[in-house]
Write a protein that holds these residues in place. Structure first.
Motif, mmCIF file in Angstrom:
data_model
loop_
_atom_site.group_PDB
_atom_site.id
_atom_site.type_symbol
_atom_site.label_atom_id
_atom_site.label_comp_id
_atom_site.label_asym_id
_atom_site.label_seq_id
_atom_site.Cartn_x
_atom_site.Cartn_y
_atom_site.Cartn_z
ATOM 1 N N UNK A 1 31.038 34.604 37.134
ATOM 2 C CA UNK A 1 31.245 35.983 37.556
ATOM 3 C C UNK A 1 30.251 36.463 38.592
ATOM 4 N N UNK A 2 28.965 36.115 38.439
ATOM 5 C CA UNK A 2 27.948 36.532 39.403
ATOM 6 C C UNK A 2 28.254 35.966 40.794
ATOM 7 N N UNK A 3 28.610 34.684 40.838
ATOM 8 C CA UNK A 3 28.913 34.041 42.130
ATOM 9 C C UNK A 3 30.161 34.642 42.756
ATOM 10 N N UNK A 4 31.164 34.947 41.930
ATOM 11 C CA UNK A 4 32.382 35.587 42.439
ATOM 12 C C UNK A 4 32.048 36.910 43.121
ATOM 13 N N UNK A 5 31.235 37.732 42.470
ATOM 14 C CA UNK A 5 30.919 39.056 43.035
ATOM 15 C C UNK A 5 30.076 38.925 44.298
ATOM 16 N N UNK B 1 47.554 49.070 37.397
ATOM 17 C CA UNK B 1 48.261 47.841 37.754
ATOM 18 C C UNK B 1 47.242 46.723 37.626
ATOM 19 N N UNK B 2 47.539 45.697 36.819
ATOM 20 C CA UNK B 2 46.542 44.673 36.504
ATOM 21 C C UNK B 2 47.014 43.299 36.970
ATOM 22 N N UNK B 3 46.165 42.630 37.741
ATOM 23 C CA UNK B 3 46.390 41.242 38.134
ATOM 24 C C UNK B 3 45.308 40.400 37.484
ATOM 25 N N UNK B 4 45.710 39.332 36.789
ATOM 26 C CA UNK B 4 44.759 38.527 36.018
ATOM 27 C C UNK B 4 44.516 37.169 36.656
ATOM 28 N N UNK B 5 43.255 36.734 36.598
ATOM 29 C CA UNK B 5 42.883 35.377 37.000
ATOM 30 C C UNK B 5 42.019 34.778 35.892
ATOM 31 N N UNK B 6 42.271 33.525 35.484
ATOM 32 C CA UNK B 6 41.519 32.911 34.389
ATOM 33 C C UNK B 6 40.203 32.272 34.800
ATOM 34 N N UNK B 7 39.918 32.210 36.087
ATOM 35 C CA UNK B 7 38.645 31.648 36.539
ATOM 36 C C UNK B 7 38.230 32.292 37.865
ATOM 37 N N UNK B 8 36.969 32.092 38.233
ATOM 38 C CA UNK B 8 36.437 32.742 39.421
ATOM 39 C C UNK B 8 37.063 32.274 40.722
ATOM 40 N N UNK C 1 25.748 42.363 42.821
ATOM 41 C CA UNK C 1 26.623 43.385 43.397
ATOM 42 C C UNK C 1 27.443 44.148 42.387
ATOM 43 N N UNK C 2 27.169 43.957 41.100
ATOM 44 C CA UNK C 2 27.908 44.686 40.069
ATOM 45 C C UNK C 2 27.511 46.154 40.008
#
Length: 229
Positions: free
Chosen positions: A62-66, A29-36, A97-98
Motif C-alpha cells: 500500500x505504501x508503494x502504491x500511494x 461507486x466502488x472499484x476493487x483491486x486485490x493487489x497494488x 502520501x496518505x
C-alpha cells in the motif's frame, strides 16, 4: 450529484466484497483491486475521487502504491487500512502520501465518516500554481518541490508539502498545533501529534541551509515560520 468513485485496494476477498457492497449502498461507486499492481493499473485508467488502501498488499504494498499515485496526483484523498498501530508505521503511511488511516477491525460507520470527512476537506492553499519564496529557497507546492539556488533541493512528500504550505501561509504568525492536526489529519490525538513533530523535524532539515529561516516551537501553542520571503 455524481456519486464519489472510490478505488478499494484489499487482498482479503470476503472483506473486500462486504466493503464494496456496503459502500455502494451508502452512495459510493466502488472499484476493487486485490493487489497494488492491479490498483495502479486501474488508477491510470480511471478517474477516482478517493482511495481506500490496505497496507499489506501482494505485488505492490500500500505504501508503494500511494507513492506512485503521488507522482501524478498530489490531492487525491487516501485512507489506509492497517493492522499496525506503531508510530513509525503511521509516519511511513503519512510520508508516502496518505491522508488518514483506520486500524482493523473497524466499523462501517467509522469508515464512512472518515471518507466523508476526507472528501469535504479542502487543499490548504487556494492557488497551488504559485511560486513561494522561503528565504533563499523557492517552494513549488504544485510540484511538491523545494529549490535552492536554481537547483532542486528536495522532493517533498505529500504531507510535508501540506504542512509547509500552512507554515508559509502563516509566516511570522503562530500556527496553532491543534488546528493543523484537525485540518491535515482530522484528529488531534497523541499519535497524530507525534507524527506531526516528525514532519516538522523533516522540514527543518530541508530548510537548514539558510540560517535565516527557522520553524520555531511556540511551547504549548504551535509553530511559527520566520525568515525572509
Amino acid at each position: 450529484m455524481k456519486p464519489p468513485h472510490l478505488l478499494l485496494l484489499e487482498d482479503e476477498v470476503p472483506l473486500a466484497k462486504i466493503l464494496q457492497e456496503s459502500l455502494q449502498k451508502r452512495g459510493f461507486t466502488v472499484t476493487h483491486a486485490p493487489d497494488g499492481k492491479q490498483g495502479l493499473e486501474l488508477f491510470r485508467q480511471h478517474q477516482f475521487d478517493i482511495c481506500v488502501v490496505d497496507v499489506m498488499l501482494p505485488q505492490l504494498d500500500g505504501f508503494s502504491f500511494v507513492r506512485e499515485v503521488r507522482k501524478v496526483n498530489s490531492q487525491l484523498p487516501v485512507l489506509f487500512l492497517t493492522a499496525k498501530s506503531q508510530t513509525q508505521d503511521l509516519v511511513q503511511g503519512y510520508a508516502s502520501g496518505g491522508n488518514d488511516y483506520l486500524k482493523k477491525p473497524f466499523t462501517l460507520e467509522e469508515l464512512v465518516l472518515r471518507l466523508q470527512e476526507l472528501l469535504r476537506r479542502q487543499p490548504p492553499l487556494e492557488n497551488l500554481s504559485q511560486t513561494l519564496l522561503v528565504g533563499r529557497y523557492t517552494f513549488l507546492p504544485q510540484k511538491q518541490e523545494l529549490w535552492l539556488e536554481e537547483k532542486l533541493h528536495a522532493k517533498l512528500s505529500h504531507r510535508e508539502n501540506e504542512l509547509l504550505l500552512l507554515l508559509v501561509q502563516h509566516r511570522h504568525r503562530v500556527l496553532e498545533r491543534k488546528a493543523v492536526l484537525l485540518q491535515l489529519w482530522g484528529d488531534d490525538g497523541f499519535f497524530q501529534a507525534r507524527t506531526m513533530d516528525v514532519f516538522i523535524t523533516k522540514l527543518r532539515k530541508h530548510l537548514r541551509q539558510d540560517a535565516s529561516v527557522e520553524i520555531l516551537n511556540i511551547r504549548g501553542v504551535g509553530y511559527k515560520l520566520v525568515g525572509k520571503g
